[in-house]
Enzyme design. Structure first.
Site, mmCIF file in Angstrom:
data_model
loop_
_atom_site.group_PDB
_atom_site.id
_atom_site.type_symbol
_atom_site.label_atom_id
_atom_site.label_comp_id
_atom_site.label_asym_id
_atom_site.label_seq_id
_atom_site.Cartn_x
_atom_site.Cartn_y
_atom_site.Cartn_z
ATOM 1 N N LYS A 102 4.086 9.668 2.203
ATOM 2 C CA LYS A 102 3.467 8.551 1.469
ATOM 3 C C LYS A 102 2.511 7.846 2.401
ATOM 4 O O LYS A 102 2.685 7.863 3.621
ATOM 5 C CB LYS A 102 4.541 7.564 1.009
ATOM 6 C CG LYS A 102 4.090 6.665 -0.130
ATOM 7 C CD LYS A 102 4.219 7.368 -1.450
ATOM 8 C CE LYS A 102 3.774 6.495 -2.604
ATOM 9 N NZ LYS A 102 4.144 7.105 -3.890
HETATM 10 P P1 NAD Z 1 -1.091 0.765 -12.021
HETATM 11 O O1 NAD Z 1 -1.690 0.000 -10.885
HETATM 12 O O2 NAD Z 1 -1.931 1.659 -12.864
HETATM 13 O O3 NAD Z 1 -0.345 -0.257 -13.053
HETATM 14 C C1 NAD Z 1 0.557 -1.246 -12.654
HETATM 15 C C2 NAD Z 1 0.755 -2.202 -13.844
HETATM 16 O O4 NAD Z 1 1.797 -3.126 -13.520
HETATM 17 C C3 NAD Z 1 -0.467 -3.043 -14.201
HETATM 18 O O5 NAD Z 1 -0.550 -3.138 -15.620
HETATM 19 C C4 NAD Z 1 -0.127 -4.421 -13.620
HETATM 20 O O6 NAD Z 1 -0.767 -5.487 -14.316
HETATM 21 C C5 NAD Z 1 1.359 -4.431 -13.862
HETATM 22 N N1 NAD Z 1 2.107 -5.393 -13.066
HETATM 23 C C6 NAD Z 1 2.004 -5.665 -11.734
HETATM 24 N N2 NAD Z 1 2.902 -6.607 -11.401
HETATM 25 C C7 NAD Z 1 3.580 -6.915 -12.528
HETATM 26 C C8 NAD Z 1 4.639 -7.820 -12.841
HETATM 27 N N3 NAD Z 1 5.173 -8.584 -11.891
HETATM 28 N N4 NAD Z 1 5.099 -7.873 -14.122
HETATM 29 C C9 NAD Z 1 4.562 -7.094 -15.079
HETATM 30 N N5 NAD Z 1 3.557 -6.226 -14.848
HETATM 31 C C10 NAD Z 1 3.091 -6.143 -13.578
HETATM 32 O O7 NAD Z 1 0.127 1.586 -11.366
HETATM 33 P P2 NAD Z 1 0.806 2.920 -11.916
HETATM 34 O O8 NAD Z 1 0.099 4.082 -11.342
HETATM 35 O O9 NAD Z 1 1.018 2.800 -13.382
HETATM 36 O O10 NAD Z 1 2.215 2.848 -11.156
HETATM 37 C C11 NAD Z 1 3.288 2.045 -11.625
HETATM 38 C C12 NAD Z 1 4.571 2.442 -10.905
HETATM 39 O O11 NAD Z 1 4.845 3.828 -11.150
HETATM 40 C C13 NAD Z 1 4.533 2.285 -9.379
HETATM 41 O O12 NAD Z 1 5.830 1.887 -8.950
HETATM 42 C C14 NAD Z 1 4.226 3.685 -8.887
HETATM 43 O O13 NAD Z 1 4.691 3.906 -7.570
HETATM 44 C C15 NAD Z 1 5.017 4.493 -9.893
HETATM 45 N N6 NAD Z 1 4.538 5.880 -10.010
HETATM 46 C C16 NAD Z 1 3.246 6.150 -10.376
HETATM 47 C C17 NAD Z 1 2.840 7.462 -10.497
HETATM 48 C C18 NAD Z 1 1.459 7.821 -10.965
HETATM 49 O O14 NAD Z 1 1.197 9.016 -11.198
HETATM 50 N N7 NAD Z 1 0.558 6.867 -11.170
HETATM 51 C C19 NAD Z 1 3.742 8.518 -10.204
HETATM 52 C C20 NAD Z 1 5.044 8.209 -9.845
HETATM 53 C C21 NAD Z 1 5.425 6.883 -9.744
#
Ligand code: NAD
Length: 414
Positions: A102
């Site tokens: 990571k």
């Molecule tokens: P992103 O940045 O696209 O979206 C994050 C969302 O969370 C946004 O809508 C933001 O406004 C919201 N947010 C932030 N703080 C918040 C809070 N306190 N309350 C409510 N909403 C809040 O990120 P993503 O890619 O969707 O990733 C989200 C999670 O999934 C992370 O933990 C990431 O590690 C995990 N993840 C993502 C992927 C991927 O392919 N993108 C893969 C595995 C895991």
């Protein structure tokens, strides 16, 4: 509790069931390499800005290391270390030929211009290009990074090493990216939610669902579940919780987000708007899907949670103390290392396509993704039943067993 301590507690609980002796536990848990670099860029106004970037390579027993790149103010070595070890167990649970890594930079990208983010990405690549590569460590998008960042990363890396798009995944589709990569994590979350609900005898109409976070993962999970006729009664982002006890019209919510200049839910009118934190404690929620940050369910708020099923779309959303309380209450938790593995699975498909100079159709990507996720789910479910443990401990047991086997076959001490 610090993020790495949390993953260590889950790891130890599974290692206990597997009777792994302490020195081997330590060998499996300790990251193989941790790199911290200075990232200095010129801001648009001519001033200098300094940031700290990290790449943690946890384990490569099963193949090249794989893991996202996060741009977020809270990024520090402890968090990156925890996320790198989660990647090792995750790639093993879904049986991809990868290890775990990571990276991240402690920075707030929403306060930077596009050009500044490009300079930041290129400066970071300048610092770490020698330790990443298609056969060693392959980054991907995570919070705060997207396909554009991946394209800059690849371009800068290729200046040193020559053409090789397999150095990074999550690229734009027209620039060697895979069809279906963007939706993959949310689709995997959605399809396993449907599967788990069915296994537990919960009918779609009774599966009232709330999703925290409406970014990449949250939106695609919502879309999949809405199309599967699950009532999504609440979604949230940084601007608030949007709630309709009869189920939101997700097509309309998605349209609103698409038309908002910053891609937010702010201003969506056709429902009740509640404070951001209200989503976690809604009384009529049956399935809760944290899809934003880690560490959002802790000893402090666990008693407010009413859901009987939690799907960990985010990485590390539940800390071990809260996990113990939820287990005691009989809540079924689908753990992150299984639930959100759809993203790394399609990243693997992208890497395979890049290496073969061949493109798959979206149908093929979806079919192979569904197959991989289903197989991993059945494996974890059966291991949990056979050993009378939670789905989380079962998933860790599978991941650790596969990594241990590979490490031992290769010769642990060589
Ligand atoms: P992103 O940045 O696209 O979206 C994050 C969302 O969370 C946004 O809508 C933001 O406004 C919201 N947010 C932030 N703080 C918040 C809070 N306190 N309350 C409510 N909403 C809040 O990120 P993503 O890619 O969707 O990733 C989200 C999670 O999934 C992370 O933990 C990431 O590690 C995990 N993840 C993502 C992927 C991927 O392919 N993108 C893969 C595995 C895991």
């Amino acid at each position: 509790m610090r993020a790495f301590e949390s993953t260590q507690i889950f790891f130890d609980a599974a290692a206990e069931h597997l009777n792994i002796e302490p020195s081997l536990r330590e060998a499996l848990l300790m990251p193989s390499r941790e790199v911290q670099v200075q990232v200095t860029i010129e801001r648009d106004d001519g001033s200098l800005a300094n940031y700290v970037g990290f790449r943690v390579q946890h384990d490569n027993s099963r193949g090249p290391m794989k893991g996202g790149l996060r741009y977020h103010p809270q990024v520090d070595l402890d968090e990156v270390r925890a996320l790198a070890s989660l990647m090792t167990w995750k790639t093993a649970v879904v049986n991809l030929p990868y290890g775990g890594a990571k990276g991240g930079i402690g920075v707030n990208p929403s306060k930077m211009s596009k050009r500044e983010i490009e300079r930041l990405t290129r400066a970071f690549v300048d610092q770490i290009h020698d330790i990443v590569g298609p056969d060693t460590d392959i980054p991907a998008p995570d919070m705060g990074t997207d396909h554009q960042v991946m394209a800059w990363f690849r371009n800068q890396w290729e200046k040193y090493h020559g053409f090789n798009p397999a150095v990074i995944t999550g690229k734009p589709v027209e620039e060697y990216g895979a069809r279906g990569r963007e939706e993959a994590t949310g689709r995997g979350v959605g399809s396993l939610t449907v599967k788990l609900a069915k296994r537990l005898g919960v009918k779609p109409a009774a599966a009232k669902t709330a999703i925290q976070g409406f970014g990449n993962v949250g939106t695609h999970a919502a879309k999949f579940l809405y199309e599967s006729e699950f009532p999504i009664i609440a979604v949230s982002d940084l601007t608030g919780t949007y709630y309709d006890p009869n189920g939101l019209n997700i097509s309309e919510v998605l349209r609103h987000k698409l038309n908002h200049p910053k891609g937010l839910l702010e201003g969506y009118q056709h429902c009740e708007c509640l404070p951001v934190d209200a989503l976690m404690s809604l009384q009529d929620v049956n399935i809760l899907i944290p899809a934003a940050l880690g560490g959002v369910i802790t000893a402090e708020n666990v008693d407010d949670i009413h859901a009987s099923i939690i799907i960990e779309a985010a990485n590390g959303p539940i800390d071990p103390e809260a996990d113990a309380v939820l287990q005691e209450k009989g809540v079924t938790i689908l753990p992150d290392i299984l639930a959100n593995a759809g993203g790394v699975t399609v990243s693997y498909f992208e890497w395979v396509q890049n290496r073969q100079h061949y493109r798959w159709t979206l149908d093929r990507v979806r079919q192979e993704l569904d197959h991989t996720m289903n197989e991993a789910f059945e494996n974890v479910w059966q291991t949990a039943q056979q050993n009378n443990v939670s789905l989380r401990i079962a998933a860790y047991m599978i991941g650790i067993t596969r990594v241990r086997r590979a490490a031992e076959l290769a010769g642990l001490t060589s």
